[in-house]
Design a protein around this motif. Structure first.
Motif, short mmCIF file in Angstrom:
data_model
loop_
_atom_site.label_atom_id
_atom_site.label_comp_id
_atom_site.label_asym_id
_atom_site.label_seq_id
_atom_site.Cartn_x
_atom_site.Cartn_y
_atom_site.Cartn_z
N UNK A 1 11.40 -3.78 19.95
CA UNK A 1 11.10 -4.66 21.30
C UNK A 1 12.36 -4.47 22.51
N UNK A 2 11.62 -5.20 23.13
CA UNK A 2 12.19 -4.95 24.83
C UNK A 2 12.87 -5.85 25.45
N UNK A 3 13.92 -5.64 26.67
CA UNK A 3 14.47 -6.86 26.39
C UNK A 3 14.55 -8.40 25.64
N UNK A 4 15.28 -8.45 24.94
CA UNK A 4 15.44 -9.52 23.99
C UNK A 4 16.28 -10.78 24.71
N UNK A 5 15.79 -11.31 24.34
CA UNK A 5 16.64 -12.69 25.35
C UNK A 5 18.11 -12.67 25.43
N UNK A 6 18.28 -12.17 24.26
CA UNK A 6 19.81 -12.85 24.56
C UNK A 6 20.57 -11.61 23.36
N UNK A 7 21.18 -10.36 23.69
CA UNK A 7 21.35 -8.76 22.93
C UNK A 7 22.35 -9.29 21.82
N UNK B 1 19.30 -7.54 9.81
CA UNK B 1 20.34 -6.40 9.34
C UNK B 1 19.64 -4.96 9.02
N UNK B 2 18.27 -4.53 9.46
CA UNK B 2 17.83 -3.65 9.32
C UNK B 2 18.31 -2.89 11.46
N UNK B 3 17.71 -1.96 11.54
CA UNK B 3 18.04 -1.11 12.80
C UNK B 3 17.08 -1.83 14.17
N UNK B 4 17.56 -2.33 14.34
CA UNK B 4 16.90 -2.80 16.04
C UNK B 4 16.94 -2.00 17.27
N UNK B 5 16.24 -1.91 18.02
CA UNK B 5 15.85 -1.06 18.97
C UNK B 5 15.48 -1.12 20.28
N UNK B 6 16.02 -1.52 21.27
CA UNK B 6 15.97 -2.76 22.20
C UNK B 6 15.97 -2.31 23.74
N UNK B 7 14.95 -1.72 23.94
CA UNK B 7 14.45 -1.45 24.80
C UNK B 7 14.63 -1.85 26.53
N UNK B 8 14.92 -1.89 28.04
CA UNK B 8 14.98 -2.57 29.18
C UNK B 8 13.99 -2.10 29.80
N UNK B 9 13.41 -3.17 30.66
CA UNK B 9 12.94 -3.05 31.86
C UNK B 9 12.82 -2.62 32.95
N UNK B 10 14.54 -2.48 32.85
CA UNK B 10 15.38 -2.59 34.09
C UNK B 10 15.04 -1.19 34.64
N UNK C 1 1.16 -1.02 0.26
CA UNK C 1 0.17 -0.53 -0.43
C UNK C 1 0.95 1.56 -0.10
N UNK C 2 1.89 1.03 -0.76
CA UNK C 2 2.85 1.98 0.02
C UNK C 2 3.44 2.64 0.79
N UNK C 3 3.45 2.47 2.03
CA UNK C 3 3.79 3.03 2.90
C UNK C 3 5.30 2.93 2.42
N UNK C 4 5.49 4.36 3.63
CA UNK C 4 7.17 4.91 3.54
C UNK C 4 8.00 4.57 4.11
N UNK C 5 7.60 4.04 5.94
CA UNK C 5 8.58 3.45 7.01
C UNK C 5 7.71 2.54 7.18
N UNK C 6 8.25 1.26 7.71
CA UNK C 6 7.63 0.51 8.74
C UNK C 6 8.30 -0.21 9.69
N UNK C 7 7.40 0.30 10.47
CA UNK C 7 8.19 -0.63 12.27
C UNK C 7 7.47 -1.39 12.54
N UNK C 8 8.30 -2.55 12.90
CA UNK C 8 7.37 -3.45 13.84
C UNK C 8 7.77 -3.39 15.33
N UNK C 9 6.82 -2.38 16.05
CA UNK C 9 6.69 -2.69 17.67
C UNK C 9 6.39 -4.45 18.38
N UNK C 10 7.12 -4.48 18.34
CA UNK C 10 7.47 -6.32 19.15
C UNK C 10 8.20 -6.54 20.98
N UNK C 11 6.55 -5.24 21.35
CA UNK C 11 7.08 -5.79 22.95
C UNK C 11 7.84 -7.27 23.60
N UNK C 12 6.98 -8.43 23.62
CA UNK C 12 8.35 -9.48 23.64
C UNK C 12 8.34 -10.17 21.77
N UNK C 13 9.61 -10.53 22.08
CA UNK C 13 10.51 -11.82 20.81
C UNK C 13 10.02 -12.64 20.47
#
Length: 339
Positions: A135-141, A148-157, A89-101
């Protein structure tokens, strides 16, 4: 700032409650109504996933909010097909917000002839057309490197630190942070440093998967308020046994702070009957009625953090600023008063 006028949110069926909460938080910050994009994410009779987007998304900055929790395969397929619908549908940018991966625990080959499923899932998400992952708190960093795309990993700490400081504000000198295994020491150490607490470890030895043969406490927990810290609680067997071992070692109380409350099978019953005084989880996975009704399970919201992270990504500002409790305290609007 990107040329797109406003960030647009769309949600699958995995955690609609969190998606709506993020939209409400963004509405407050933006001073205007932010609603989820009108769409339907349904199943055909043979359980194939079907997605239809009812709004124009051409040239828009899209954020798909979708945890890949139980049922993991269904929720993952929803994410992939929603991505394909937006891309076509021609979205310019798609970010997947995956709280639990999901599939994050399959991040390496522990035995011969086994998959690295976390890498496969990362490939699927990238090939589907996702431009960025939040995403948040990946099990392994190292999972960030699977993409092969940017990943922002938030922390619950930082949020957990605010919560601990609030609920144990008159007893912080008696708090000891505990890692439930050697592999989680870095996570536990981070929280311990944030609140100025000592650190202990529960060393566990497994006979086979899912069964713990022996647990030993490394460190002095006598008369201490022990706080077990981990990223995932699934069936809660190991967690409840660790709490028992700590009490046997002389701990005054045991509490647990777990980011992702998978809580499958007998988990809620085990926790309700355990020696733990409380289990604190986030809403990265939508809690069911049994979890909500459990007297010793408390849920910390993540919508303020995800809403701010989405706005920072959209505006091109720092996401790493959300790693600090001082930054998050105002976002949580006085929920936790700093001592």
């Amino acid at each position: 700032m990107p040329s797109m006028s406003e960030p647009k949110l769309i949600a699958g069926n995995s955690n609609r409650t969190l998606a709506n909460a993020i939209a409400r938080r963004m509405s407050m910050h933006r001073g205007m109504s932010v609603n989820l994009v009108d769409a339907r994410v349904e199943r055909f009779n043979d359980q194939e996933v079907f997605v239809e987007v009812f709004e124009n998304v051409r040239g828009e900055d899209m954020y798909i909010i979708q945890s890949t929790s139980n049922p993991a395969n269904d929720n993952l397929m929803e994410l992939l097909i929603m991505t394909d619908a937006l891309r076509r549908s021609s979205a310019a940018r798609i970010t997947a917000v995956i709280p639990y991966f999901g599939y994050a625990r399959q991040d390496r080959r522990a035995k011969a002839r086994t998959p690295i499923s976390a890498k496969l899932v990362a490939n699927l998400i990238t090939e589907a057309g996702v431009d960025r992952v939040l995403t948040m708190d990946l099990h392994a960093t190292q999972i960030q490197g699977f993409f092969d795309i940017p990943v922002d990993n938030l922390y619950a700490a930082p949020v957990f630190a605010l919560d601990v400081e609030h609920h144990f504000r008159n007893r912080l000198d008696k708090v000891t942070v505990v890692s439930p295994d050697v592999g989680g020491v870095a996570r536990a150490r981070e929280l311990a440093q944030r609140i100025g607490a000592s650190l202990a470890i529960v060393d566990k030895r497994r006979v086979k998967a899912g069964e713990v043969a022996e647990m030993t406490v490394i460190g002095d927990v006598s008369d201490q308020i022990c706080i077990i810290v981990d990223d995932i609680c699934d069936t809660a067997g190991t967690l409840c046994k660790a709490a028992e071992v700590l009490m046997e070692a002389g701990a005054a109380e045991v509490h647990s702070y777990i980011t992702h409350g998978v809580l499958s099978g007998p988990a809620v019953e085990r926790i309700s009957n355990s020696v733990m005084k409380s289990l604190v989880i986030t809403d990265s996975i939508e809690p069911n009625d049994k979890v909500k009704a459990a007297p010793n399970i408390r849920i910390v919201p993540t919508a303020p953090m995800f809403a701010q992270a989405i706005m920072n990504i959209w505006s091109g500002t720092s996401v790493s600023s959300l790693f600090e409790a001082d930054t998050l305290a105002p976002i949580y609007e006085g929920m936790y008063a700093r001592c």
